[in-house]
Design a protein around this motif. Structure first.
Motif, PDB file in Angstrom:
ATOM      1  N   ASP A 291       0.838  -1.208   0.000  1.00 39.68           N
ATOM      2  CA  ASP A 291       0.000   0.000   0.000  1.00 39.68           C
ATOM      3  C   ASP A 291       0.869   1.252   0.000  1.00 39.68           C
ATOM      4  O   ASP A 291       0.614   2.221  -0.728  1.00 39.68           O
ATOM      5  CB  ASP A 291      -0.898   0.025   1.244  1.00 39.68           C
ATOM      6  N   MET A 292       1.885   1.224   0.844  1.00 39.60           N
ATOM      7  CA  MET A 292       2.759   2.384   0.951  1.00 39.60           C
ATOM      8  C   MET A 292       3.577   2.572  -0.326  1.00 39.60           C
ATOM      9  O   MET A 292       3.828   3.703  -0.757  1.00 39.60           O
ATOM     10  CB  MET A 292       3.675   2.235   2.169  1.00 39.60           C
ATOM     11  N   VAL A 293       3.978   1.472  -0.956  1.00 35.02           N
ATOM     12  CA  VAL A 293       4.719   1.567  -2.213  1.00 35.02           C
ATOM     13  C   VAL A 293       3.850   2.212  -3.292  1.00 35.02           C
ATOM     14  O   VAL A 293       4.324   3.035  -4.085  1.00 35.02           O
ATOM     15  CB  VAL A 293       5.203   0.172  -2.652  1.00 35.02           C
ATOM     16  N   VAL A 294       2.563   1.861  -3.322  1.00 32.66           N
ATOM     17  CA  VAL A 294       1.630   2.498  -4.263  1.00 32.66           C
ATOM     18  C   VAL A 294       1.583   4.003  -4.010  1.00 32.66           C
ATOM     19  O   VAL A 294       1.668   4.817  -4.939  1.00 32.66           O
ATOM     20  CB  VAL A 294       0.221   1.886  -4.129  1.00 32.66           C
ATOM     21  N   ASP A 295       1.436   4.381  -2.749  1.00 31.69           N
ATOM     22  CA  ASP A 295       1.383   5.804  -2.402  1.00 31.69           C
ATOM     23  C   ASP A 295       2.653   6.525  -2.842  1.00 31.69           C
ATOM     24  O   ASP A 295       2.606   7.639  -3.375  1.00 31.69           O
ATOM     25  CB  ASP A 295       1.203   5.973  -0.895  1.00 31.69           C
ATOM     26  N   HIS A 296       3.791   5.887  -2.610  1.00 24.51           N
ATOM     27  CA  HIS A 296       5.064   6.521  -2.955  1.00 24.51           C
ATOM     28  C   HIS A 296       5.201   6.712  -4.460  1.00 24.51           C
ATOM     29  O   HIS A 296       5.688   7.755  -4.921  1.00 24.51           O
ATOM     30  CB  HIS A 296       6.230   5.672  -2.436  1.00 24.51           C
ATOM     31  N   ARG A 297       4.787   5.707  -5.225  1.00 21.95           N
ATOM     32  CA  ARG A 297       4.911   5.832  -6.678  1.00 21.95           C
ATOM     33  C   ARG A 297       4.031   6.966  -7.198  1.00 21.95           C
ATOM     34  O   ARG A 297       4.452   7.746  -8.053  1.00 21.95           O
ATOM     35  CB  ARG A 297       4.557   4.513  -7.364  1.00 21.95           C
ATOM     36  N   LEU A 298       2.825   7.063  -6.667  1.00 21.41           N
ATOM     37  CA  LEU A 298       1.944   8.146  -7.103  1.00 21.41           C
ATOM     38  C   LEU A 298       2.501   9.503  -6.672  1.00 21.41           C
ATOM     39  O   LEU A 298       2.433  10.480  -7.432  1.00 21.41           O
ATOM     40  CB  LEU A 298       0.541   7.948  -6.530  1.00 21.41           C
ATOM     41  N   THR A 299       3.062   9.565  -5.481  1.00 24.62           N
ATOM     42  CA  THR A 299       3.660  10.820  -5.014  1.00 24.62           C
ATOM     43  C   THR A 299       4.759  11.282  -5.957  1.00 24.62           C
ATOM     44  O   THR A 299       4.843  12.465  -6.313  1.00 24.62           O
ATOM     45  CB  THR A 299       4.228  10.646  -3.592  1.00 24.62           C
ATOM     46  N   ARG A 300       5.607  10.353  -6.386  1.00 24.95           N
ATOM     47  CA  ARG A 300       6.680  10.729  -7.314  1.00 24.95           C
ATOM     48  C   ARG A 300       6.118  11.192  -8.654  1.00 24.95           C
ATOM     49  O   ARG A 300       6.632  12.140  -9.264  1.00 24.95           O
ATOM     50  CB  ARG A 300       7.635   9.547  -7.508  1.00 24.95           C
ATOM     51  N   LEU A 301       5.061  10.533  -9.124  1.00 22.10           N
ATOM     52  CA  LEU A 301       4.440  10.941 -10.384  1.00 22.10           C
ATOM     53  C   LEU A 301       3.892  12.363 -10.290  1.00 22.10           C
ATOM     54  O   LEU A 301       4.093  13.184 -11.195  1.00 22.10           O
ATOM     55  CB  LEU A 301       3.313   9.972 -10.745  1.00 22.10           C
ATOM     56  N   VAL A 302       3.208  12.648  -9.198  1.00 23.51           N
ATOM     57  CA  VAL A 302       2.608  13.975  -9.038  1.00 23.51           C
ATOM     58  C   VAL A 302       3.684  15.037  -8.831  1.00 23.51           C
ATOM     59  O   VAL A 302       3.539  16.180  -9.280  1.00 23.51           O
ATOM     60  CB  VAL A 302       1.597  13.965  -7.874  1.00 23.51           C
ATOM     61  N   GLU A 303       4.772  14.671  -8.169  1.00 26.39           N
ATOM     62  CA  GLU A 303       5.869  15.630  -8.008  1.00 26.39           C
ATOM     63  C   GLU A 303       6.464  16.006  -9.359  1.00 26.39           C
ATOM     64  O   GLU A 303       6.834  17.166  -9.585  1.00 26.39           O
ATOM     65  CB  GLU A 303       6.948  15.038  -7.098  1.00 26.39           C
ATOM     66  N   ARG A 304       6.549  15.030 -10.265  1.00 25.51           N
ATOM     67  CA  ARG A 304       7.086  15.316 -11.605  1.00 25.51           C
ATOM     68  C   ARG A 304       6.054  15.995 -12.499  1.00 25.51           C
ATOM     69  O   ARG A 304       6.408  16.788 -13.371  1.00 25.51           O
ATOM     70  CB  ARG A 304       7.574  14.018 -12.261  1.00 25.51           C
ATOM     71  N   HIS A 305       4.773  15.660 -12.287  1.00 26.62           N
ATOM     72  CA  HIS A 305       3.699  16.207 -13.124  1.00 26.62           C
ATOM     73  C   HIS A 305       2.588  16.722 -12.197  1.00 26.62           C
ATOM     74  O   HIS A 305       1.594  16.020 -11.962  1.00 26.62           O
ATOM     75  CB  HIS A 305       3.150  15.134 -14.069  1.00 26.62           C
ATOM     76  N   PRO A 306       2.734  17.923 -11.669  1.00 28.66           N
ATOM     77  CA  PRO A 306       1.801  18.423 -10.643  1.00 28.66           C
ATOM     78  C   PRO A 306       0.335  18.426 -11.065  1.00 28.66           C
ATOM     79  O   PRO A 306      -0.550  18.340 -10.217  1.00 28.66           O
ATOM     80  CB  PRO A 306       2.312  19.847 -10.380  1.00 28.66           C
ATOM     81  N   ARG A 307       0.055  18.505 -12.357  1.00 36.06           N
ATOM     82  CA  ARG A 307      -1.339  18.577 -12.809  1.00 36.06           C
ATOM     83  C   ARG A 307      -1.833  17.227 -13.348  1.00 36.06           C
ATOM     84  O   ARG A 307      -2.843  17.158 -14.044  1.00 36.06           O
ATOM     85  CB  ARG A 307      -1.465  19.655 -13.888  1.00 36.06           C
ATOM     86  N   LEU A 308      -1.132  16.178 -12.987  1.00 40.56           N
ATOM     87  CA  LEU A 308      -1.416  14.852 -13.544  1.00 40.56           C
ATOM     88  C   LEU A 308      -2.860  14.416 -13.320  1.00 40.56           C
ATOM     89  O   LEU A 308      -3.494  13.848 -14.215  1.00 40.56           O
ATOM     90  CB  LEU A 308      -0.463  13.825 -12.925  1.00 40.56           C
ATOM     91  N   LEU A 309      -3.394  14.665 -12.146  1.00 36.42           N
ATOM     92  CA  LEU A 309      -4.710  14.134 -11.793  1.00 36.42           C
ATOM     93  C   LEU A 309      -5.847  15.117 -12.068  1.00 36.42           C
ATOM     94  O   LEU A 309      -6.979  14.898 -11.623  1.00 36.42           O
ATOM     95  CB  LEU A 309      -4.722  13.731 -10.313  1.00 36.42           C
ATOM     96  N   GLU A 310      -5.558  16.161 -12.824  1.00 34.68           N
ATOM     97  CA  GLU A 310      -6.582  17.181 -13.060  1.00 34.68           C
ATOM     98  C   GLU A 310      -7.531  16.831 -14.203  1.00 34.68           C
ATOM     99  O   GLU A 310      -8.590  17.447 -14.332  1.00 34.68           O
ATOM    100  CB  GLU A 310      -5.915  18.536 -13.327  1.00 34.68           C
ATOM    101  N   ASP A 311      -7.156  15.887 -15.068  1.00 35.10           N
ATOM    102  CA  ASP A 311      -8.057  15.502 -16.154  1.00 35.10           C
ATOM    103  C   ASP A 311      -8.016  13.991 -16.335  1.00 35.10           C
ATOM    104  O   ASP A 311      -7.161  13.297 -15.775  1.00 35.10           O
ATOM    105  CB  ASP A 311      -7.708  16.221 -17.466  1.00 35.10           C
ATOM    106  N   ILE A 312      -8.935  13.484 -17.135  1.00 34.92           N
ATOM    107  CA  ILE A 312      -9.077  12.040 -17.268  1.00 34.92           C
ATOM    108  C   ILE A 312      -7.868  11.402 -17.929  1.00 34.92           C
ATOM    109  O   ILE A 312      -7.468  10.287 -17.570  1.00 34.92           O
ATOM    110  CB  ILE A 312     -10.372  11.696 -18.058  1.00 34.92           C
TER     111      ILE A 312
END
Length: 379
Positions: A291-312
């Motif tokens: 679970d924590m590994v999933v969270d960490h991977r998403l955190t790194r993605l959002v850090e690189r692409h801050p607007r990643l989750l803003e659209d589909i």
């Protein structure tokens, strides 16, 4: 006078060809010397007390924590007077020659709280030296160089000192460093019953060999817990531990205790009711490591692409990046939990995660097609 410049170590393992018994004797003599210095050093004693580890100043066994004084050759002079040769002191990783004077030896450790590292059989083979809070721009921990009696990737700090708890099948907890090991040890000193036994890599990231050692511990069947800071280094340590422990096929569940950013077991210990809080964190606030590994991977993605989750499109891209972790689950139930976590984090539907999982599986099957069959790139 300026600081002496150390000569670069040779590629050969230090102490090779010397009598191992003499190297062990030198390290043991250093343990006693450092231990005696701690009794007369106010600053390191105050530091240990401030960290909640003050009892170790007066309680010698089993840890024998000590202090390396700031002089350039305090230990070297003491051990030379005791009959150890320069070659033995260099071979044990305690002294080093200087560039400016090849015949001059200086101490490897200076002005550091010293934690002996022991072989599982019990004898000290090396040290981890912790700098003080006002030491300036120096490494937080200094490790012994590799020697004929010490390879930092092959040992875990705290293993020899806690053989009774390990034999009693206490749950192994992987922590960052010796202060955290001691914090967990103290938190269970009066608790009664079974609990957690903390171990730490010796000044390096977890290795394959250390993961195998953890797998073989009697308590590993009950589960294995990581307890690191919630900062970037701690997240990376959890991710690495997951990969290595999963590859080592640990027999029990892999869990991760949650700590706030900048906090670790040693930080909890020094707070109000610190021992009870630390026990609670390890027992009740541990969740599946994946679970924590999933969270960490998403955190790194959002850090690189801050607007990643803003659209589909971005959310679907995040799903595709996270879906491979489904196939690292150790059970169907864990895979379901990971899928739900991906849904919750990205805001997509379960069908989107399922479609991405099927696509990933098809890619895997395509990559590992029948032997000898020429595989064309998928379009």
């Amino acid at each position: 006078m300026g600081a002496p410049r150390l000569r670069q170590p040779t590629p050969a393992v230090r102490g090779a060809g010397l009598e191992p018994g003499r190297l062990l004797a030198a390290v043991d003599a250093a343990v006693s010397y450092y231990r005696a210095q701690l009794a007369h050093a106010d600053a390191p004693s105050a530091y240990l007390a401030e960290r909640g580890l003050g009892v170790l100043v007066h309680r010698e066994w089993p840890w024998r924590v000590g202090y390396a004084p700031p002089g350039w050759s305090s230990l070297t002079g003491h051990l030379r007077a005791a009959g150890f040769t320069p070659e033995e002191l260099i071979g044990a990783g305690l002294s080093a020659r200087t560039r400016t004077g090849p015949d001059r030896l200086i101490d490897v450790f200076r002005d550091r709280v010293m934690f002996p590292v022991r072989h599982p059989a019990g004898h000290a083979v090396a040290f981890l030296g912790r700098s003080g809070p006002h030491a300036g721009d120096v490494p937080k921990y200094l490790n012994n160089p590799r020697t004929a009696i010490y390879n930092k990737s092959h040992l875990l700090f705290g293993l020899a000192e806690q053989r009774d708890r390990i034999a009693a099948r206490w749950t192994p907890v992987l922590v960052e460093g010796p202060a955290d090991v001691l914090a967990v040890w103290l938190s269970y000193s009066r608790s009664g019953g079974t609990g957690a036994v903390a171990l730490a890599p010796c000044g390096t990231t977890l290795s394959d060999t250390q993961a195998s050692i953890l797998r073989e511990l009697p308590g590993a069947a009950r589960g294995l817990v990581t307890a690191f800071d919630a900062d970037a280094a701690g997240r990376a340590a959890v991710d690495r531990a997951w990969r290595l422990l999963r590859h080592a096929r640990c027999p029990g569940p892999l869990l991760a205790a949650e700590f706030r950013a900048g906090a670790d077991p040693a930080d909890l210990l020094r707070g109000p009711s610190g021992r009870a809080q630390l026990r609670t964190a390890l027992r009740r606030r541990a969740r599946p490591m994946l679970d924590m590994v999933v969270d960490h991977r998403l955190t790194r993605l959002v850090e690189r692409h801050p607007r990643l989750l803003e659209d589909i499109d971005g959310r679907c891209a995040a799903v595709r990046a996270l879906v491979p972790l489904l196939f690292e689950a150790t059970s169907p139930q864990e895979a379901i939990t990971v899928a739900r976590r991906i849904v919750a984090h990205t805001g997509v539907g379960v069908d989107t995660v399922a479609t991405a999982a099927i696509s990933h599986l098809e890619d895997l099957l395509h990559d590992f097609g029948p032997p000898g069959e020429r595989r064309q790139p998928r379009r």
